[in-house]
Design an enzyme around this catalytic site. Structure first.
Site, PDB file in Angstrom:
ATOM      1  N   ASP A   1      22.151  12.818  63.801  1.00 34.15           N
ATOM      2  CA  ASP A   1      20.678  13.137  64.091  1.00 34.15           C
ATOM      3  C   ASP A   1      20.872  14.452  64.860  1.00 34.15           C
ATOM      4  O   ASP A   1      19.863  15.138  64.970  1.00 34.15           O
ATOM      5  CB  ASP A   1      20.172  11.733  64.978  1.00 34.15           C
ATOM      6  CG  ASP A   1      21.177  11.145  65.841  1.00 34.15           C
ATOM      7  OD1 ASP A   1      22.406  11.721  65.860  1.00 34.15           O
ATOM      8  OD2 ASP A   1      20.738  10.253  66.315  1.00 34.15           O
TER       9      ASP A   1
ATOM     10  N   TYR B   1      27.141   6.647  48.087  1.00 35.99           N
ATOM     11  CA  TYR B   1      26.626   7.106  46.785  1.00 35.99           C
ATOM     12  C   TYR B   1      27.502   6.247  45.745  1.00 35.99           C
ATOM     13  O   TYR B   1      27.072   6.114  44.534  1.00 35.99           O
ATOM     14  CB  TYR B   1      26.499   8.435  46.531  1.00 35.99           C
ATOM     15  CG  TYR B   1      25.566   9.094  47.333  1.00 35.99           C
ATOM     16  CD1 TYR B   1      24.593   8.469  48.088  1.00 35.99           C
ATOM     17  CD2 TYR B   1      25.458  10.568  47.263  1.00 35.99           C
ATOM     18  CE1 TYR B   1      23.577   9.079  48.836  1.00 35.99           C
ATOM     19  CE2 TYR B   1      24.333  11.353  48.090  1.00 35.99           C
ATOM     20  CZ  TYR B   1      23.444  10.390  48.756  1.00 35.99           C
ATOM     21  OH  TYR B   1      22.475  11.188  49.507  1.00 35.99           O
TER      22      TYR B   1
ATOM     23  N   LYS C   1      28.407   9.406  62.286  1.00 37.85           N
ATOM     24  CA  LYS C   1      27.578   8.752  63.209  1.00 37.85           C
ATOM     25  C   LYS C   1      28.452   7.696  63.798  1.00 37.85           C
ATOM     26  O   LYS C   1      28.366   6.468  63.533  1.00 37.85           O
ATOM     27  CB  LYS C   1      26.485   8.177  62.232  1.00 37.85           C
ATOM     28  CG  LYS C   1      25.419   7.319  63.158  1.00 37.85           C
ATOM     29  CD  LYS C   1      24.742   8.184  64.016  1.00 37.85           C
ATOM     30  CE  LYS C   1      23.538   7.457  64.630  1.00 37.85           C
ATOM     31  NZ  LYS C   1      22.718   8.255  65.615  1.00 37.85           N
TER      32      LYS C   1
ATOM     33  N   ASP D   1      24.471  15.613  52.129  1.00 40.31           N
ATOM     34  CA  ASP D   1      23.363  15.872  51.071  1.00 40.31           C
ATOM     35  C   ASP D   1      22.240  16.246  51.965  1.00 40.31           C
ATOM     36  O   ASP D   1      21.234  17.306  51.676  1.00 40.31           O
ATOM     37  CB  ASP D   1      23.330  14.355  50.400  1.00 40.31           C
ATOM     38  CG  ASP D   1      22.267  14.592  49.468  1.00 40.31           C
ATOM     39  OD1 ASP D   1      21.471  15.701  49.006  1.00 40.31           O
ATOM     40  OD2 ASP D   1      21.947  13.630  48.683  1.00 40.31           O
TER      41      ASP D   1
END
Length: 372
Positions: free
Chosen positions: A222, A143, A190, A246
């Site tokens: 995931d 971001y 990840k 988020d």
């Protein structure tokens, strides 16, 4: 007597309505315990753009820097959401505020209230007993990385960057929280794909030695997204980076059955900001149907930040009374709803005199300014 300065940013849509109820609750706390809260309101968001052309005016930022804590309602307006050409947006003010105040950690508690389990789309047996805390890094990652497009406009990029100090400062907060709860921390990353995630995992593994009482496990994002739905009770404290946090925190919000129940804190080195996780919900503005409980619970987190733990516990006790007695707005009590103002009044007056043992929905009439 405690004297504190609180900057109030009501914002847009239902923000001013729910903020009024949280301010009312803080005033009740101050009255009962003999504290003094200097609460002044300032513009931020779409209302600030309309008034000044700036989503975060300098006056507002200066007031937040000078405050002991900041209470935010909500920001956002459809006229900016639906205009892809808009150069100035309400969300720019929020990002700038986070960066300017150094609000590096967003903390979101997620609780499944037993009296409201029927409102969740998930099965009771999956979510009953859920009590987890999500720590989301707030000022780094994709971001805030370099972003842009190629000269021909046919390709775009968003860079994701993290440093060891950025990871360490929020990880310390998460470890300390876990040590005071059920002593389990889950890092969501990840690391099988992303180099930044590999750094996160490396740093957290090293830091775990400083907190031997905390059990640490690791989930790819995931899998974590699936586990939050399948078995949320397995989690105690979740730690993750900005974008993953988020997504995961919004997903977890369905457990409670309403966005109107979930508070949050954004913490920096000195100042902290407290806000409900719901949006500005402009369609409900002025109708008296907005649920103020998330903002009131955000005020409870604010009190904890000010080291007023007894006062914060009393606010949560008053909220529990409202939940157990069905003093709720339309989304959670469609058959006999209370207004935003009435819910706030009930909670505030319960704080004023929590020794009254006969209060319940059958013998309490809630007016605009009093309980009879």
């Amino acid at each position: 007597m405690v004297s504190k300065k609180i900057a109030v940013l009501p914002g847009d849509g239902i923000g001013p309505e729910v903020c009024r109820q949280a301010v009312k609750v803080l005033e009740a706390v101050a009255g009962r315990f003999g504290h003094r809260f200097d609460m002044q309101s300032y513009l931020m968001g779409a209302c600030a753009i309309d008034a000044t052309g700036n989503p975060l005016p300098d006056e507002t930022l200066d007031a937040c820097r000078a405050a002991d804590a900041v209470l935010l309602g909500a920001i956002g307006d459809p006229k900016y959401d639906h205009d892809p050409t808009a150069q100035v947006r309400p969300e720019q003010g929020l990002l700038r505020l986070r960066k300017s105040l150094g609000l590096f950690a967003n903390i979101r508690p997620v609780t499944a209230y037993s009296v409201l389990l029927e409102h969740s789309p998930l099965k009771r047996e999956r979510i009953e007993g859920t009590d987890l805390l999500i720590f989301r890094e707030l000022t780094g990652g994709i971001y805030f990385g370099d972003k842009g497009r190629t000269a021909d406009g046919d390709a775009a990029y968003d860079h994701c960057t993290y440093s060891r100090p950025e990871i360490e400062r929020i990880a310390h907060l998460a470890f300390r929280a876990a040590a005071g709860r059920r002593q389990k921390l889950t890092l969501v990353d990840k690391a099988n794909v992303l180099e930044t995630s590999r750094l996160w995992r490396e740093v957290v593994r090293e830091m775990a030695a400083e907190y031997p009482e905390v059990a640490v496990d690791y989930l790819f994002v995931d899998n974590a997204a699936m586990q939050v739905v399948l078995s949320p009770t397995q989690f105690d404290v979740i730690l993750t980076e900005n974008m993953f946090g988020d997504i995961i925190s919004d997903e977890a919000s369905v457990i409670a059955g309403s966005l109107g129940l979930l508070p949050s804190a954004s913490v920096g080195e000195r100042v902290a900001l407290f806000e409900p996780i719901h949006g500005s919900y402009p369609q409900a503005r002025g109708k008296g149907i907005a649920n103020p409980i998330a903002t009131i619970l955000s005020a409870a987190m604010l009190l904890e930040h000010l080291e007023l733990d007894t006062e914060a516990a009393l606010v949560r006790e008053a909220v529990d009374e409202a939940l157990n007695n069905g003093v709720l707005t339309k989304e959670l009590n469609p058959t006999a709803p209370y207004t935003t103002e009435e819910v706030g009044n009930y909670i505030a007056f319960w704080i004023t005199d929590s020794n009254e043992k006969q209060w319940n929905k059958n013998n309490v009439e809630i007016g605009l300014s009093t309980i009879i």
